[in-house]
Design a protein around this motif. Structure first.
Motif, PDB file in Angstrom:
ATOM      1  N   ALA A 121       0.830  -1.204   0.000  1.00 42.46           N
ATOM      2  CA  ALA A 121       0.000   0.000   0.000  1.00 42.46           C
ATOM      3  C   ALA A 121       0.866   1.256   0.000  1.00 42.46           C
ATOM      4  O   ALA A 121       0.615   2.202  -0.755  1.00 42.46           O
ATOM      5  N   GLN A 122       1.902   1.256   0.845  1.00 38.99           N
ATOM      6  CA  GLN A 122       2.790   2.421   0.895  1.00 38.99           C
ATOM      7  C   GLN A 122       3.530   2.587  -0.424  1.00 38.99           C
ATOM      8  O   GLN A 122       3.684   3.705  -0.926  1.00 38.99           O
ATOM      9  N   PHE A 123       3.973   1.466  -0.985  1.00 34.48           N
ATOM     10  CA  PHE A 123       4.713   1.491  -2.249  1.00 34.48           C
ATOM     11  C   PHE A 123       3.847   2.060  -3.375  1.00 34.48           C
ATOM     12  O   PHE A 123       4.291   2.911  -4.148  1.00 34.48           O
ATOM     13  N   VAL A 124       2.609   1.583  -3.456  1.00 33.92           N
ATOM     14  CA  VAL A 124       1.694   2.017  -4.516  1.00 33.92           C
ATOM     15  C   VAL A 124       1.318   3.488  -4.357  1.00 33.92           C
ATOM     16  O   VAL A 124       1.307   4.256  -5.329  1.00 33.92           O
ATOM     17  N   ASN A 125       1.031   3.897  -3.123  1.00 31.86           N
ATOM     18  CA  ASN A 125       0.550   5.258  -2.889  1.00 31.86           C
ATOM     19  C   ASN A 125       1.640   6.315  -2.955  1.00 31.86           C
ATOM     20  O   ASN A 125       1.395   7.444  -3.383  1.00 31.86           O
ATOM     21  N   ALA A 126       2.846   5.953  -2.538  1.00 32.78           N
ATOM     22  CA  ALA A 126       3.911   6.951  -2.468  1.00 32.78           C
ATOM     23  C   ALA A 126       4.850   6.953  -3.672  1.00 32.78           C
ATOM     24  O   ALA A 126       5.535   7.945  -3.924  1.00 32.78           O
ATOM     25  N   GLY A 127       4.869   5.850  -4.410  1.00 30.23           N
ATOM     26  CA  GLY A 127       5.882   5.740  -5.450  1.00 30.23           C
ATOM     27  C   GLY A 127       5.410   5.956  -6.866  1.00 30.23           C
ATOM     28  O   GLY A 127       6.173   5.760  -7.815  1.00 30.23           O
ATOM     29  N   LYS A 128       4.173   6.348  -7.061  1.00 28.65           N
ATOM     30  CA  LYS A 128       3.614   6.442  -8.413  1.00 28.65           C
ATOM     31  C   LYS A 128       4.489   7.265  -9.350  1.00 28.65           C
ATOM     32  O   LYS A 128       4.843   8.400  -9.055  1.00 28.65           O
ATOM     33  N   GLY A 129       4.832   6.654 -10.478  1.00 24.73           N
ATOM     34  CA  GLY A 129       5.607   7.336 -11.498  1.00 24.73           C
ATOM     35  C   GLY A 129       7.092   7.425 -11.227  1.00 24.73           C
ATOM     36  O   GLY A 129       7.842   7.970 -12.043  1.00 24.73           O
ATOM     37  N   ASP A 130       7.567   6.887 -10.106  1.00 21.06           N
ATOM     38  CA  ASP A 130       8.994   6.971  -9.747  1.00 21.06           C
ATOM     39  C   ASP A 130       9.749   5.799 -10.369  1.00 21.06           C
ATOM     40  O   ASP A 130       9.562   4.650  -9.972  1.00 21.06           O
ATOM     41  N   VAL A 162      10.341  -9.157  -7.995  1.00 20.88           N
ATOM     42  CA  VAL A 162      10.473  -7.727  -7.761  1.00 20.88           C
ATOM     43  C   VAL A 162       9.530  -6.974  -8.693  1.00 20.88           C
ATOM     44  O   VAL A 162       9.331  -7.361  -9.848  1.00 20.88           O
ATOM     45  N   TYR A 163       8.896  -5.951  -8.150  1.00 23.07           N
ATOM     46  CA  TYR A 163       7.983  -5.074  -8.891  1.00 23.07           C
ATOM     47  C   TYR A 163       8.502  -3.645  -8.847  1.00 23.07           C
ATOM     48  O   TYR A 163       9.271  -3.269  -7.958  1.00 23.07           O
ATOM     49  N   ALA A 164       8.042  -2.840  -9.802  1.00 24.82           N
ATOM     50  CA  ALA A 164       8.348  -1.414  -9.832  1.00 24.82           C
ATOM     51  C   ALA A 164       7.080  -0.619  -9.517  1.00 24.82           C
ATOM     52  O   ALA A 164       5.996  -1.187  -9.368  1.00 24.82           O
ATOM     53  N   ALA A 165       7.238   0.675  -9.439  1.00 24.51           N
ATOM     54  CA  ALA A 165       6.132   1.550  -9.055  1.00 24.51           C
ATOM     55  C   ALA A 165       5.049   1.599 -10.125  1.00 24.51           C
ATOM     56  O   ALA A 165       5.290   1.283 -11.297  1.00 24.51           O
ATOM     57  N   PRO A 166       3.838   2.035  -9.750  1.00 21.15           N
ATOM     58  CA  PRO A 166       2.781   2.260 -10.736  1.00 21.15           C
ATOM     59  C   PRO A 166       3.129   3.443 -11.636  1.00 21.15           C
ATOM     60  O   PRO A 166       3.907   4.324 -11.249  1.00 21.15           O
ATOM     61  N   GLY A 167       2.583   3.449 -12.822  1.00 13.54           N
ATOM     62  CA  GLY A 167       2.651   4.639 -13.663  1.00 13.54           C
ATOM     63  C   GLY A 167       3.960   4.930 -14.343  1.00 13.54           C
ATOM     64  O   GLY A 167       4.158   6.029 -14.876  1.00 13.54           O
ATOM     65  N   ILE A 168       4.899   3.972 -14.359  1.00 12.04           N
ATOM     66  CA  ILE A 168       6.138   4.225 -15.093  1.00 12.04           C
ATOM     67  C   ILE A 168       5.921   3.879 -16.567  1.00 12.04           C
ATOM     68  O   ILE A 168       4.999   3.149 -16.925  1.00 12.04           O
ATOM     69  N   THR A 169       6.778   4.384 -17.427  1.00 16.02           N
ATOM     70  CA  THR A 169       6.635   4.165 -18.863  1.00 16.02           C
ATOM     71  C   THR A 169       7.198   2.791 -19.255  1.00 16.02           C
ATOM     72  O   THR A 169       7.998   2.201 -18.511  1.00 16.02           O
ATOM     73  N   ALA A 208      14.186  -0.452 -18.718  1.00 21.18           N
ATOM     74  CA  ALA A 208      15.465  -0.061 -18.106  1.00 21.18           C
ATOM     75  C   ALA A 208      15.643  -0.716 -16.742  1.00 21.18           C
ATOM     76  O   ALA A 208      16.734  -1.201 -16.407  1.00 21.18           O
ATOM     77  N   LEU A 209      14.575  -0.767 -15.947  1.00 21.24           N
ATOM     78  CA  LEU A 209      14.651  -1.405 -14.634  1.00 21.24           C
ATOM     79  C   LEU A 209      14.846  -2.914 -14.766  1.00 21.24           C
ATOM     80  O   LEU A 209      15.597  -3.527 -14.003  1.00 21.24           O
ATOM     81  N   THR A 210      14.169  -3.513 -15.732  1.00 15.83           N
ATOM     82  CA  THR A 210      14.336  -4.957 -15.963  1.00 15.83           C
ATOM     83  C   THR A 210      15.769  -5.270 -16.345  1.00 15.83           C
ATOM     84  O   THR A 210      16.374  -6.221 -15.828  1.00 15.83           O
ATOM     85  N   ASP A 211      16.334  -4.461 -17.242  1.00 18.13           N
ATOM     86  CA  ASP A 211      17.731  -4.658 -17.651  1.00 18.13           C
ATOM     87  C   ASP A 211      18.671  -4.472 -16.457  1.00 18.13           C
ATOM     88  O   ASP A 211      19.664  -5.195 -16.315  1.00 18.13           O
ATOM     89  N   MET A 212      18.343  -3.500 -15.594  1.00 20.04           N
ATOM     90  CA  MET A 212      19.159  -3.239 -14.411  1.00 20.04           C
ATOM     91  C   MET A 212      19.161  -4.444 -13.474  1.00 20.04           C
ATOM     92  O   MET A 212      20.216  -4.880 -12.995  1.00 20.04           O
ATOM     93  N   VAL A 213      17.966  -5.003 -13.217  1.00 20.19           N
ATOM     94  CA  VAL A 213      17.855  -6.146 -12.313  1.00 20.19           C
ATOM     95  C   VAL A 213      18.524  -7.371 -12.928  1.00 20.19           C
ATOM     96  O   VAL A 213      19.213  -8.140 -12.239  1.00 20.19           O
ATOM     97  N   LEU A 214      18.345  -7.562 -14.234  1.00 23.26           N
ATOM     98  CA  LEU A 214      18.997  -8.687 -14.912  1.00 23.26           C
ATOM     99  C   LEU A 214      20.514  -8.583 -14.784  1.00 23.26           C
ATOM    100  O   LEU A 214      21.195  -9.581 -14.505  1.00 23.26           O
ATOM    101  N   LYS A 215      21.042  -7.393 -14.975  1.00 22.85           N
ATOM    102  CA  LYS A 215      22.482  -7.185 -14.833  1.00 22.85           C
ATOM    103  C   LYS A 215      22.942  -7.539 -13.422  1.00 22.85           C
ATOM    104  O   LYS A 215      23.993  -8.161 -13.228  1.00 22.85           O
ATOM    105  N   ALA A 216      22.124  -7.163 -12.429  1.00 21.89           N
ATOM    106  CA  ALA A 216      22.470  -7.455 -11.036  1.00 21.89           C
ATOM    107  C   ALA A 216      22.535  -8.961 -10.783  1.00 21.89           C
ATOM    108  O   ALA A 216      23.387  -9.444 -10.038  1.00 21.89           O
ATOM    109  N   THR A 217      21.620  -9.719 -11.413  1.00 22.78           N
ATOM    110  CA  THR A 217      21.585 -11.174 -11.186  1.00 22.78           C
ATOM    111  C   THR A 217      22.759 -11.898 -11.837  1.00 22.78           C
ATOM    112  O   THR A 217      22.951 -13.084 -11.592  1.00 22.78           O
ATOM    113  N   LYS A 218      23.524 -11.192 -12.650  1.00 18.52           N
ATOM    114  CA  LYS A 218      24.726 -11.785 -13.252  1.00 18.52           C
ATOM    115  C   LYS A 218      25.979 -11.465 -12.443  1.00 18.52           C
ATOM    116  O   LYS A 218      27.072 -11.929 -12.759  1.00 18.52           O
ATOM    117  N   SER A 219      25.823 -10.653 -11.391  1.00 21.30           N
ATOM    118  CA  SER A 219      26.978 -10.199 -10.625  1.00 21.30           C
ATOM    119  C   SER A 219      27.488 -11.289  -9.686  1.00 21.30           C
ATOM    120  O   SER A 219      26.767 -12.216  -9.305  1.00 21.30           O
TER     121      SER A 219
END
Length: 320
Positions: A77-86, A253-260, A266-277
């Motif tokens: 709830a906090q994530f959805v309400n506070a993070g929209k578009g981030d 892992v999920y990202a905020a509501p309202g992102i493009t 970009a976030l998916t690529d970032m997380v994928l890169k992290a899983t190769k570390s």
């Protein structure tokens, strides 16, 4: 292009806000919501992911926030309400959150957030304190058949995989699953304290959370929910013991509501890169996690199927 010319160009782009998404992501200060108290599986996963993001230079810094309760619904709830578009916020989630949403019917929906990826899977192990009168799962089952409510199960929030597994065990052995005595905890630390203190009869969670206590002899493992024994772990499966129950636990892992769509990629690529570390691979090995990477439309479809499957299992087990 000369180095000084390149740097001037990058600085100009940064000032104008026109850096490529990949470059902006690499310089991002990530805020990571962990919808559970410290010490549990989500906390371990979130902090391992944060370390891996930095190890892979996929993020400059990672700021963690723990917000436990209601199988992750309070943090959601906090994530959805506070993070929209981030585009710089992420939230750890998994099968436990789906189960909690089914049983708790919170005012916010997971569909309001943006799916990124499934990361890992693992199975639950059930343990008893070293001085428990229960030596085996058979001892627990025998007591359940006499008085189902006299066996106190402890684990994650209501609707967690260990809660579902306890109800499935009751049903499989002929006990009334609606009468199981299940005690939910907001985090792994609370659950461990309750098990070691003898405040619950049986505790359940991922093996990694109990490993040090099993190895030190403070806890006795009596069963695991996998189809076959876990690699390097001498714990009998429930099926080996004549209990037809198998259930896994995955985390993602999920990202905020309202992102493009571009920000999601970009976030998916970032997380994928992290899983190769190296840091992530070390965490996988240390915690006994199985790689379960799934992203994009396939992950979206998987979550929808999981909701339906978990609901059907919980209805069958008498939980809803």
């Amino acid at each position: 292009m000369r180095r000084d010319t390149f740097l001037k160009s990058m600085l100009a782009m940064a000032a104008a806000g026109t850096l490529p998404l990949s470059a902006r992501a690499a310089a991002a200060n990530i805020k990571l919501m962990i919808p559970a108290n410290p010490g549990g599986g989500w906390d371990t996963t979130g902090r391992a992911l944060g370390k891996a993001l930095q190890d892979a230079a996929a993020a400059a810094t990672v700021q963690y926030e723990n917000k436990g309760g209601a199988a992750g619904a309070i943090g959601l709830a906090q994530f959805v309400n506070a993070g929209k578009g981030d585009p710089n916020t992420l939230m750890v989630m998994g099968a436990v959150m789906l189960g909690g949403i089914i049983t708790g019917k919170p005012p916010v929906s997971l569909t309001q957030a943006t799916p990124i990826a499934r990361l890992t899977s693992e199975y639950n192990v059930f343990v008893v304190p070293a001085d428990s009168p229960f030596k085996t799962m058979k001892d627990v089952i025998d007591q359940m058949k006499k008085d189902t409510g006299s066996v106190k199960w402890g684990g994650g929030s209501r609707g967690s995989t260990e809660h579902i597994a306890a109800a499935m065990i009751a049903r499989a052995v002929g006990a009334d699953p609606s009468r199981i005595n299940y005690v939910p905890f907001r985090g792994g630390g609370e659950a461990i304290a309750a098990i070691l203190g003898g405040n619950v009869s049986v505790g359940g969670s991922g093996y990694s959370e109990f490993a040090q206590y099993i190895e030190s002899g403070k806890m006795r493992p009596i069963g695991v929910t996998s189809a076959t024994r876990l690699k390097g772990v001498n714990v009998p499966t429930l099926k080996e013991q004549g209990i037809d129950v198998e259930i896994g636990n995955w985390r993602g892992v999920y990202a905020a509501p309202g992102i493009t769509p571009e920000q999601r990629k970009a976030l998916t690529d970032m997380v994928l890169k992290a899983t190769k570390s190296k840091a992530w691979l070390e965490s996988m090995e240390k915690n006994g996690w199985t790689d379960a990477w799934l992203a994009g439309p396939a992950f979206d479809a998987f979550v929808e199927r999981e909701f339906a499957s978990l609901r059907a299992t919980m209805v069958k087990a008498g939980m809803i």
